[in-house]
Enzyme design. Structure first.
Site, PDB file in Angstrom:
ATOM      1  N   ASN A   1     -27.394 170.254 -31.942  1.00 38.89           N
ATOM      2  CA  ASN A   1     -26.642 170.505 -30.706  1.00 38.89           C
ATOM      3  C   ASN A   1     -26.451 172.003 -30.533  1.00 38.89           C
ATOM      4  O   ASN A   1     -26.861 172.796 -31.377  1.00 38.89           O
ATOM      5  CB  ASN A   1     -25.314 169.736 -30.706  1.00 38.89           C
ATOM      6  CG  ASN A   1     -24.398 170.179 -31.825  1.00 38.89           C
ATOM      7  OD1 ASN A   1     -23.938 171.318 -31.849  1.00 38.89           O
ATOM      8  ND2 ASN A   1     -24.147 169.289 -32.780  1.00 38.89           N
TER       9      ASN A   1
ATOM     10  N   LYS B   1      -8.984 160.683 -28.203  1.00 40.90           N
ATOM     11  CA  LYS B   1      -9.448 161.052 -29.555  1.00 40.90           C
ATOM     12  C   LYS B   1      -8.271 161.358 -30.479  1.00 40.90           C
ATOM     13  O   LYS B   1      -8.304 161.045 -31.668  1.00 40.90           O
ATOM     14  CB  LYS B   1     -10.369 162.284 -29.494  1.00 40.90           C
ATOM     15  CG  LYS B   1     -11.793 161.920 -29.093  1.00 40.90           C
ATOM     16  CD  LYS B   1     -12.706 163.122 -28.999  1.00 40.90           C
ATOM     17  CE  LYS B   1     -14.009 162.709 -28.340  1.00 40.90           C
ATOM     18  NZ  LYS B   1     -14.852 163.817 -27.946  1.00 40.90           N
TER      19      LYS B   1
ATOM     20  N   LYS C   1     -45.079 165.258 -41.075  1.00 45.62           N
ATOM     21  CA  LYS C   1     -44.892 165.552 -39.654  1.00 45.62           C
ATOM     22  C   LYS C   1     -45.417 164.389 -38.806  1.00 45.62           C
ATOM     23  O   LYS C   1     -46.558 163.945 -39.006  1.00 45.62           O
ATOM     24  CB  LYS C   1     -45.645 166.841 -39.314  1.00 45.62           C
ATOM     25  CG  LYS C   1     -45.432 167.289 -37.894  1.00 45.62           C
ATOM     26  CD  LYS C   1     -46.178 168.568 -37.611  1.00 45.62           C
ATOM     27  CE  LYS C   1     -46.116 168.868 -36.129  1.00 45.62           C
ATOM     28  NZ  LYS C   1     -46.963 169.993 -35.767  1.00 45.62           N
TER      29      LYS C   1
ATOM     30  N   LYS D   1      -8.451 158.895 -33.606  1.00 42.47           N
ATOM     31  CA  LYS D   1      -8.828 159.476 -34.908  1.00 42.47           C
ATOM     32  C   LYS D   1      -7.604 159.769 -35.770  1.00 42.47           C
ATOM     33  O   LYS D   1      -7.732 160.304 -36.860  1.00 42.47           O
ATOM     34  CB  LYS D   1      -9.640 160.751 -34.695  1.00 42.47           C
ATOM     35  CG  LYS D   1     -10.965 160.516 -33.955  1.00 42.47           C
ATOM     36  CD  LYS D   1     -11.910 161.692 -34.105  1.00 42.47           C
ATOM     37  CE  LYS D   1     -13.181 161.479 -33.280  1.00 42.47           C
ATOM     38  NZ  LYS D   1     -14.353 162.135 -33.849  1.00 42.47           N
TER      39      LYS D   1
ATOM     40  N   ASP E   1     -17.445 159.303 -39.503  1.00 39.82           N
ATOM     41  CA  ASP E   1     -16.540 160.215 -38.790  1.00 39.82           C
ATOM     42  C   ASP E   1     -15.635 160.904 -39.821  1.00 39.82           C
ATOM     43  O   ASP E   1     -14.855 160.249 -40.516  1.00 39.82           O
ATOM     44  CB  ASP E   1     -15.692 159.438 -37.768  1.00 39.82           C
ATOM     45  CG  ASP E   1     -14.971 160.403 -36.832  1.00 39.82           C
ATOM     46  OD1 ASP E   1     -15.304 160.428 -35.646  1.00 39.82           O
ATOM     47  OD2 ASP E   1     -14.093 161.159 -37.314  1.00 39.82           O
TER      48      ASP E   1
HETATM   49  O1  PMT Z   1     -19.703 176.661 -31.919  1.00 38.96           O
HETATM   50  P1  PMT Z   1     -19.491 177.222 -30.542  1.00 38.96           P
HETATM   51  O2  PMT Z   1     -20.779 177.560 -29.854  1.00 38.96           O
HETATM   52  O3  PMT Z   1     -18.509 178.368 -30.542  1.00 38.96           O
HETATM   53  O4  PMT Z   1     -18.833 176.073 -29.664  1.00 38.96           O
HETATM   54  C1  PMT Z   1     -17.572 175.598 -29.967  1.00 38.96           C
HETATM   55  C2  PMT Z   1     -17.438 174.084 -29.732  1.00 38.96           C
HETATM   56  C3  PMT Z   1     -17.568 173.790 -28.255  1.00 38.96           C
HETATM   57  C4  PMT Z   1     -18.521 173.332 -30.508  1.00 38.96           C
HETATM   58  C5  PMT Z   1     -16.014 173.686 -30.284  1.00 38.96           C
HETATM   59  O5  PMT Z   1     -15.043 174.374 -29.562  1.00 38.96           O
HETATM   60  C6  PMT Z   1     -15.775 172.177 -30.149  1.00 38.96           C
HETATM   61  O6  PMT Z   1     -15.301 171.707 -29.146  1.00 38.96           O
HETATM   62  N1  PMT Z   1     -16.094 171.407 -31.208  1.00 38.96           N
HETATM   63  C7  PMT Z   1     -15.996 169.923 -31.185  1.00 38.96           C
HETATM   64  C8  PMT Z   1     -17.187 169.364 -30.471  1.00 38.96           C
HETATM   65  C9  PMT Z   1     -17.049 167.890 -30.088  1.00 38.96           C
HETATM   66  O7  PMT Z   1     -17.126 167.510 -29.002  1.00 38.96           O
HETATM   67  O8  PMT Z   1     -16.778 167.114 -30.989  1.00 38.96           O
HETATM   68  P2  PMT Z   1     -16.711 165.489 -30.789  1.00 38.96           P
HETATM   69  O9  PMT Z   1     -16.070 165.047 -29.556  1.00 38.96           O
HETATM   70  O10 PMT Z   1     -18.059 164.968 -31.118  1.00 38.96           O
HETATM   71  O11 PMT Z   1     -15.727 165.193 -31.963  1.00 38.96           O
HETATM   72  C10 PMT Z   1     -14.316 165.299 -31.847  1.00 38.96           C
HETATM   73  C11 PMT Z   1     -13.756 165.793 -33.161  1.00 38.96           C
HETATM   74  O12 PMT Z   1     -14.163 164.892 -34.200  1.00 38.96           O
HETATM   75  C12 PMT Z   1     -14.244 167.173 -33.553  1.00 38.96           C
HETATM   76  O13 PMT Z   1     -13.152 167.849 -34.139  1.00 38.96           O
HETATM   77  C13 PMT Z   1     -15.331 166.894 -34.580  1.00 38.96           C
HETATM   78  O14 PMT Z   1     -15.425 167.954 -35.560  1.00 38.96           O
HETATM   79  C14 PMT Z   1     -14.852 165.604 -35.219  1.00 38.96           C
HETATM   80  N2  PMT Z   1     -15.937 164.734 -35.711  1.00 38.96           N
HETATM   81  C15 PMT Z   1     -16.945 164.321 -34.886  1.00 38.96           C
HETATM   82  C16 PMT Z   1     -17.934 163.501 -35.372  1.00 38.96           C
HETATM   83  C17 PMT Z   1     -17.896 163.097 -36.725  1.00 38.96           C
HETATM   84  N3  PMT Z   1     -18.840 162.328 -37.234  1.00 38.96           N
HETATM   85  N4  PMT Z   1     -16.889 163.503 -37.502  1.00 38.96           N
HETATM   86  C18 PMT Z   1     -15.899 164.290 -37.023  1.00 38.96           C
HETATM   87  O15 PMT Z   1     -14.960 164.660 -37.753  1.00 38.96           O
END
Ligand code: PMT
Length: 401
Positions: free
Chosen positions: A209, A338, A289, A342, A307
């Site tokens: 991503n 969330k 590949k 979570k 998660d």
């Molecule tokens: O890195 P940059 O370019 O500076 O950009 C910053 C950012 C936009 C990536 C950052 O500010 C941000 O928003 N990060 C979270 C991205 C996101 O949308 O996460 P999510 O909605 O997939 O997950 C929500 C939360 O659960 C996050 O805190 C994530 O770390 C956590 N998560 C998600 C999936 C997973 N399997 N385990 C998790 O703990």
């Protein structure tokens, strides 16, 4: 922040990295610290006590049985004098003796006899560092509250490449500096995740991503500035470790990030999850590949990743949990969902696009917690991270009041 008039006892054990400790003494003294050096006998085979004496401006002690030195400042007096003990390099042998609680030379005796916080900067061959015996000693020491600084990964004096290099003098100096800080997070262990994860499809392709890691690295820096001992778990990014961050673990996949975060979370008071973790991974990773299938397309079967935040919140004892949410629409709705789903203590939501969020220099955050919310308007990620840390510290303290 300064080290002026701080009393640091620097222990030096036997390892080639002892040469870096000469620079460390210089850096600590430049910062204003008073430094007394205690060497193990093995360390004297790498660097002469005279070198440390010249650099520290104090006589250097090696033996417990030096009657003249004991008369000047006995070892118990020296143990009480120290505000911090830093052993750099800490060899595998020294870690083993400390883990066993041995007092078989002056340095180990001082570590036992002193109430000062103990910091260890391990340095050894990567194979030794990875050995289960060494890792068991490290985990025993950590459980007792000893702070491990590093090691870093990279090229080693023996020609190997891997984890086991002692941190650089300025990094060790910064870590000591942070330990004296009286900021909003002083004395707390903060764990931060940052960057993307990559899920391999074959040896050349992956699902990733757009996260650059900038937001998470800014959060790690702001937490260190606020006096926290910061551990950073970073996905594949090309950013230098922010100043003051004590430990950095680089990972690639969501599974690796899950393992690294869960291992470090046992020590953490606060976990801030700024990483954009991949939700899915290919169920099969091709060893070769993948080739075009002559126009028939390619079907990838994806499995869900664990998660990380949800795994932690399911644990009986877990750190204060701060999640991030990156959304393109209905930011408040999805973020609050969330927060609840979570089991988080706080969530920082960002709207992505229009020069904000992923990859961009700026961001804007909406913070939510049970019964409260605050808007942090558009700003550079460093400034925004500092504001976020102020709110995290406030909510953390409120929860424990
Ligand atoms: O890195 P940059 O370019 O500076 O950009 C910053 C950012 C936009 C990536 C950052 O500010 C941000 O928003 N990060 C979270 C991205 C996101 O949308 O996460 P999510 O909605 O997939 O997950 C929500 C939360 O659960 C996050 O805190 C994530 O770390 C956590 N998560 C998600 C999936 C997973 N399997 N385990 C998790 O703990």
């Amino acid at each position: 922040m300064s080290l002026a008039e701080r009393r640091v006892l620097l222990g030096v054990s036997g390892g080639i990295a002892a040469y870096k400790s000469c620079e460390l003494v210089r850096r600590l003294r430049e910062g204003g610290a008073e430094v007394r050096v205690v060497m193990t006998e093995a360390a004297t085979h790498f660097v002469s006590p005279t070198t440390f004496q010249a650099l520290s401006g104090q006589s250097v002690r090696v033996s417990l049985w030096d009657a003249q030195a004991e008369a000047a400042m006995g070892h118990i007096e020296l143990a009480r004098w120290a505000e911090r003990i830093l052993v750099a390099p800490a060899s595998a042998g020294l870690l083993a003796r400390l883990a066993q609680g041995m007092a078989d030379d002056l340095l180990t005796t001082l570590c036992l006899a002193s109430p000062a916080p103990l910091f260890l900067a391990p340095a050894m061959n990567q194979q030794m560092w990875a050995h289960p015996a060494v890792q068991a000693n490290v985990s025993t020491l950590r459980q007792r509250g000893t702070q491990l600084l590093g090691p870093a990964a990279g090229a080693q004096a023996c020609g190997d490449i891997g984890s086991g290099r002692m941190l650089e003098a300025h990094e060790l100096r910064d870590a000591l500096l942070a330990s004296f800080a009286v900021g909003a997070l002083a004395g707390l262990n903060v764990l931060v995740s940052a960057g993307p994860t990559y899920e391999d499809i074959d040896p050349v392709r992956f699902i990733g991503n757009r996260s650059s890691g900038r937001m998470g690295f800014a959060v790690a820096q702001a937490a260190a500035e606020a006096g926290a001992r910061v551990t950073l778990v970073a996905g594949p990014v090309s950013l230098p470790t922010p100043p003051g961050v004590m430990q950095r673990t680089d990972v690639r996949s969501a599974a690796q990030m899950h393992a690294a975060v869960l291992a470090a979370a046992a020590q953490a008071d606060i976990y801030i999850a700024a990483a954009a973790v991949g939700d899915y991974r290919p169920l099969e990773v091709s060893a070769q590949k993948l080739k075009k299938q002559g126009g028939s397309g390619l079907l990838l079967q994806l499995g869900e990743n664990p998660d990380i935040l949800a795994s932690l919140s399911a644990q009986e004892r877990h750190p204060f949990l701060v999640g991030f949410a990156a959304e393109t629409h209905d930011v408040a709705g999805y973020a609050q969902d969330k927060l609840q789903r979570k089991g988080l203590d706080m969530i920082a939501a960002n709207r992505v696009g229009e020069g904000l969020g992923f990859e961009a220099a700026d961001n804007a955050l909406s913070l939510y917690w049970a019964g409260g919310a605050v808007e942090l308007p558009r700003a550079g990620k460093t400034a925004l991270a500092r504001q976020l840390i102020t709110h995290v510290a406030e909510r953390y303290r409120a929860g424990r009041a």
